[in-house]
Design a protein around this motif. Structure first.
Motif, PDB file in Angstrom:
ATOM      1  N   GLY A 183       0.657  -1.242  -0.045  1.00  9.90           N
ATOM      2  CA  GLY A 183       0.049  -0.039  -0.079  1.00  9.90           C
ATOM      3  C   GLY A 183       0.868   1.221   0.214  1.00  9.90           C
ATOM      4  O   GLY A 183       1.946   1.229   0.096  1.00  9.90           O
ATOM      5  N   PRO A 184       0.227   2.414  -0.041  1.00 11.86           N
ATOM      6  CA  PRO A 184       1.073   3.693  -0.008  1.00 11.86           C
ATOM      7  C   PRO A 184       1.928   4.128   1.126  1.00 11.86           C
ATOM      8  O   PRO A 184       2.629   4.761   1.150  1.00 11.86           O
ATOM      9  N   ARG A 185       1.289   3.337   2.461  1.00 13.86           N
ATOM     10  CA  ARG A 185       1.982   3.256   3.551  1.00 13.86           C
ATOM     11  C   ARG A 185       3.086   2.420   4.049  1.00 13.86           C
ATOM     12  O   ARG A 185       3.262   2.427   4.884  1.00 13.86           O
ATOM     13  N   GLN A 186       3.214   1.737   2.970  1.00  5.93           N
ATOM     14  CA  GLN A 186       4.432   0.422   3.309  1.00  5.93           C
ATOM     15  C   GLN A 186       5.644   0.813   3.856  1.00  5.93           C
ATOM     16  O   GLN A 186       5.996   1.786   3.342  1.00  5.93           O
ATOM     17  N   ARG A 187       6.051   0.301   5.034  1.00  2.71           N
ATOM     18  CA  ARG A 187       7.162   0.679   5.758  1.00  2.71           C
ATOM     19  C   ARG A 187       7.399  -0.644   6.485  1.00  2.71           C
ATOM     20  O   ARG A 187       6.632  -1.203   6.839  1.00  2.71           O
ATOM     21  N   VAL A 188       8.718  -0.569   6.883  1.00  5.53           N
ATOM     22  CA  VAL A 188       9.182  -1.684   7.688  1.00  5.53           C
ATOM     23  C   VAL A 188       9.956  -1.288   8.774  1.00  5.53           C
ATOM     24  O   VAL A 188      11.049  -0.508   8.489  1.00  5.53           O
ATOM     25  N   THR A 189       9.690  -1.688  10.088  1.00  7.55           N
ATOM     26  CA  THR A 189      10.416  -1.304  11.044  1.00  7.55           C
ATOM     27  C   THR A 189      11.172  -2.521  11.762  1.00  7.55           C
ATOM     28  O   THR A 189      10.535  -3.442  11.967  1.00  7.55           O
ATOM     29  N   VAL A 190      12.470  -2.358  11.889  1.00  5.65           N
ATOM     30  CA  VAL A 190      13.216  -3.650  12.308  1.00  5.65           C
ATOM     31  C   VAL A 190      13.698  -3.325  13.612  1.00  5.65           C
ATOM     32  O   VAL A 190      14.028  -2.263  14.258  1.00  5.65           O
ATOM     33  N   GLY A 191      13.985  -4.502  14.627  1.00  5.40           N
ATOM     34  CA  GLY A 191      14.683  -4.556  15.787  1.00  5.40           C
ATOM     35  C   GLY A 191      14.796  -5.964  16.290  1.00  5.40           C
ATOM     36  O   GLY A 191      14.907  -6.618  15.567  1.00  5.40           O
ATOM     37  N   THR A 192      14.987  -6.014  17.307  1.00  7.79           N
ATOM     38  CA  THR A 192      14.971  -7.257  18.153  1.00  7.79           C
ATOM     39  C   THR A 192      13.905  -7.708  19.122  1.00  7.79           C
ATOM     40  O   THR A 192      13.313  -6.567  19.570  1.00  7.79           O
ATOM     41  N   LEU A 193      13.627  -8.693  19.654  1.00  8.47           N
ATOM     42  CA  LEU A 193      12.662  -8.953  20.465  1.00  8.47           C
ATOM     43  C   LEU A 193      12.906  -7.905  21.801  1.00  8.47           C
ATOM     44  O   LEU A 193      11.861  -7.841  22.462  1.00  8.47           O
ATOM     45  N   ALA A 194      14.110  -7.682  22.111  1.00 10.85           N
ATOM     46  CA  ALA A 194      14.286  -6.662  23.282  1.00 10.85           C
ATOM     47  C   ALA A 194      13.875  -5.513  23.162  1.00 10.85           C
ATOM     48  O   ALA A 194      13.295  -4.749  23.937  1.00 10.85           O
ATOM     49  N   ASP A 195      13.678  -4.771  21.722  1.00 12.17           N
ATOM     50  CA  ASP A 195      13.611  -3.532  21.771  1.00 12.17           C
ATOM     51  C   ASP A 195      12.551  -3.027  20.419  1.00 12.17           C
ATOM     52  O   ASP A 195      12.413  -1.947  20.200  1.00 12.17           O
ATOM     53  N   ILE A 196      11.982  -4.199  20.106  1.00 16.47           N
ATOM     54  CA  ILE A 196      11.050  -3.848  19.075  1.00 16.47           C
ATOM     55  C   ILE A 196       9.765  -2.921  19.417  1.00 16.47           C
ATOM     56  O   ILE A 196       9.328  -2.101  18.724  1.00 16.47           O
ATOM     57  N   ALA A 197       9.255  -3.187  20.592  1.00 14.37           N
ATOM     58  CA  ALA A 197       7.990  -2.663  21.039  1.00 14.37           C
ATOM     59  C   ALA A 197       8.503  -1.115  21.207  1.00 14.37           C
ATOM     60  O   ALA A 197       7.882  -0.282  20.694  1.00 14.37           O
ATOM     61  N   ASP A 198       9.549  -0.613  21.659  1.00 13.08           N
ATOM     62  CA  ASP A 198       9.832   0.458  21.774  1.00 13.08           C
ATOM     63  C   ASP A 198      10.171   1.271  20.093  1.00 13.08           C
ATOM     64  O   ASP A 198       9.648   2.403  20.141  1.00 13.08           O
ATOM     65  N   ARG A 199      10.785   0.732  19.560  1.00 14.56           N
ATOM     66  CA  ARG A 199      11.210   1.106  18.023  1.00 14.56           C
ATOM     67  C   ARG A 199       9.815   1.217  17.507  1.00 14.56           C
ATOM     68  O   ARG A 199       9.660   2.437  16.722  1.00 14.56           O
ATOM     69  N   ALA A 200       8.946   0.255  17.595  1.00 10.96           N
ATOM     70  CA  ALA A 200       7.546   0.377  16.822  1.00 10.96           C
ATOM     71  C   ALA A 200       6.669   1.442  17.564  1.00 10.96           C
ATOM     72  O   ALA A 200       6.277   2.549  16.673  1.00 10.96           O
ATOM     73  N   ALA A 201       6.798   1.835  18.946  1.00 10.83           N
ATOM     74  CA  ALA A 201       5.911   2.848  19.459  1.00 10.83           C
ATOM     75  C   ALA A 201       6.650   4.123  18.949  1.00 10.83           C
ATOM     76  O   ALA A 201       6.070   5.289  18.625  1.00 10.83           O
ATOM     77  N   GLN A 202       7.989   4.330  19.018  1.00 12.31           N
ATOM     78  CA  GLN A 202       8.776   5.422  18.495  1.00 12.31           C
ATOM     79  C   GLN A 202       8.441   6.051  17.063  1.00 12.31           C
ATOM     80  O   GLN A 202       8.151   7.041  16.564  1.00 12.31           O
ATOM     81  N   ALA A 203       8.279   4.897  16.070  1.00 11.92           N
ATOM     82  CA  ALA A 203       7.765   5.121  14.763  1.00 11.92           C
ATOM     83  C   ALA A 203       6.357   5.442  14.541  1.00 11.92           C
ATOM     84  O   ALA A 203       5.830   5.347  13.233  1.00 11.92           O
ATOM     85  N   GLU A 204       5.616   5.032  15.366  1.00 11.25           N
ATOM     86  CA  GLU A 204       4.202   5.254  15.767  1.00 11.25           C
ATOM     87  C   GLU A 204       3.508   3.987  14.653  1.00 11.25           C
ATOM     88  O   GLU A 204       2.794   4.466  13.559  1.00 11.25           O
ATOM     89  N   VAL A 205       4.047   3.022  14.523  1.00 12.38           N
ATOM     90  CA  VAL A 205       3.473   1.989  13.914  1.00 12.38           C
ATOM     91  C   VAL A 205       1.970   1.513  13.983  1.00 12.38           C
ATOM     92  O   VAL A 205       1.622   1.911  15.018  1.00 12.38           O
ATOM     93  N   ARG A 206       1.465   1.559  13.007  1.00  7.60           N
ATOM     94  CA  ARG A 206      -0.252   1.436  12.822  1.00  7.60           C
ATOM     95  C   ARG A 206      -0.537   0.139  11.922  1.00  7.60           C
ATOM     96  O   ARG A 206       0.052  -0.226  11.076  1.00  7.60           O
ATOM     97  N   PRO A 207      -1.473  -0.495  12.313  1.00 10.82           N
ATOM     98  CA  PRO A 207      -1.950  -1.742  11.794  1.00 10.82           C
ATOM     99  C   PRO A 207      -2.592  -0.960  10.296  1.00 10.82           C
ATOM    100  O   PRO A 207      -2.872   0.122  10.114  1.00 10.82           O
TER     101      PRO A 207
END
Ligand code: SAM
Length: 439
Positions: A393-417
């Motif tokens: 889709g037009p908003r396609q984006r990938v955020t990568v991290g590890t099990l330890a930090d992915i939640a923080d990275r996703a929150a920072q990037a404002e990841v949405r469904p």
């Protein structure tokens, strides 16, 4: 099509009812075989006149491939003679010998029998078009559309155009919807059909040919928020689109209500396509919709789709089972709490095994809990994770991290469904892994 008018005028297109009528085919080679086969299929009594037969024609004459109901072919084993066209309604000559073909054409002309002359189109009085037959499955019946193409005297060009039209009919790019008369009050309505069509992850090119074709014939489309929504814009203005997916400020229609809508439209005689995102059976509740339709006695077809679980990771370069990295993958809902450890683990190998990829759908809102649960299992905290939003889709984006930090990275990037979460070493193969910001 593409005819040029000459002194002989245009060919006059016509469909012939040849069933039970004698058609004489002169010649025993592959061209004669193709002609004879088509005529037999149309129910004609075919008489083949030739000293020798090619394999296909011999098989046809022997009745090896056709039953008697499809018409019949007999073989007169000799050269053509004047007089062979007596009683014939139509003649085809394809002997490869110009003078014989001419003779057949002249004899046919004298008897007022139309004649197709394969070797010399100018000598005949009839021309066979390039033909495509496309079977359409409609409300309780199968119908066939026949496309016949003449292209001047250029059969290859006619075949190429025919193939293109056929492909577009089969793919649903051409308008093949039946224009049925509206049933009058009190008349018996023939029930329609329901097709549960997996539309793929959203890109219009990733729906199956079958799905697209059914969509082109639908009277009603019951659509989700995910899936190839751009195809809805191509529907004819009188196709009814019923939106049942969740949109901003709009609650999703409950499943029972969706089932009721499908059954109601089909019972009223409409062809219904339930256009779903991904595959109908992968967290798609397709099984429930199928059961509801079948319980109501509605003819129902399920068309598999390209699930987002596989395609969305692929869109960002993640091969789920890359050789030497992962030996399998599991698809789970990230909506519920994961049981990553102990006897209630979510399937063999889910919790542990660095060589097993996990794919989570609907996993954004509980990402932190899911990652934590996986670390308490057998996965290391530095296991790579990718969150792929709005694949294709037009908003396609990938955020990568590890099990330890992915939640923080996703929150920072404002990841949405919508997003697909991939857990495992295969994530290291994605270009985004190499480009990730230091954390
Ligand atoms: C209710 S499930 C339906 C899955 C669907 N039946 C399939 O096979 O893809 C919806 C979830 O699929 C995922 N999804 C579907 N399409 C997506 C897309 N284009 N990009 C990212 N995730 C997608 C998301 O995880 C979303 O929350």
């Amino acid at each position: 099509m593409a005819e040029t008018s000459g002194p002989d005028g245009f060919p006059y297109p016509l469909g012939l009812r040849v069933a039970g009528r004698l058609v004489v085919v002169v010649g025993g080679g592959p061209v004669a075989a193709r002609r004879a086969r088509g005529l037999v299929d149309a129910g004609a009594r075919v008489r083949v006149i030739a000293p020798e037969l090619c394999e296909d024609l011999a098989a046809l004459v022997a009745g090896a491939e056709t039953g008697p109901a499809d018409g019949a072919a007999e073989w007169v084993r000799r050269e053509y003679r004047t007089g062979d066209l007596a009683e014939a309604w139509l003649a085809h000559t394809a002997t490869g010998d110009r003078s014989t073909d001419r003779q057949v054409a002249d004899d046919a002309e004298a008897l007022r029998v139309f004649c197709v002359t394969a070797g010399d189109a100018g000598a005949g009085t009839a021309w066979t078009p390039a033909v495509a037959r496309v079977r359409l499955h409609g409300a309780g019946l199968t119908e066939e559309i026949t496309v016949a193409v003449h292209a001047g005297r250029d059969p290859r060009r006619a075949q190429a155009i025919r193939s293109e039209v056929q492909a577009q009919l089969e793919s649903g790019e051409l308008p093949i919807r039946r224009r049925r008369p509206v049933a009058s009050a009190g008349a018996t309505v023939r029930p329609g059909r329901v097709a549960l069509v997996g539309g793929g992850p959203g890109e219009a090119g990733l729906i199956s040919v079958r799905g697209r074709s059914l969509l082109a014939r639908a009277d009603v489309v019951v659509a989700d928020r995910l899936g190839p929504r751009s195809l809805l814009d191509e529907l004819a203005p009188d196709v009814q689109v019923v939106e049942v997916g969740k949109t901003a400020g709009n609650h999703p229609v409950p499943q029972d209500e969706i089932n009721r809508i499908l059954v109601q439209h089909a019972t009223a005689g409409r062809n219904v396509v339930r256009l779903k995102g991904g595959d109908p059976y992968v967290f798609g509740r397709g099984g429930e919709e199928l059961a509801a339709c079948l319980d109501a006695g509605i003819e129902t077809e399920v068309v598999p789709g390209v699930t987002s679980a596989v395609s969305v990771p692929a869109a960002v370069g993640i091969p789920l089972t890359h050789r030497g990295v992962a030996r399998g993958f599991s698809v789970l809902t990230g909506h519920d709490a994961l049981q990553a450890k102990g006897p209630a683990a979510d399937g063999a190998g889910v919790a542990g095994g660095p060589d097993h990829t996990l794919v989570l759908l609907m996993g954004v809102s509980r990402l932190a809990e899911t990652a934590a649960a996986l670390v308490t299992g057998e996965r290391r905290a530095d296991t790579p994770v990718a969150v792929v939003e709005d694949g294709y889709g037009p908003r396609q984006r990938v955020t990568v991290g590890t099990l330890a930090d992915i939640a923080d990275r996703a929150a920072q990037a404002e990841v949405r469904p919508p997003a697909v979460v991939v857990v495992g070493d295969v994530v290291r193969l994605a270009p985004a892994w190499h480009d990730r910001p230091a954390g």
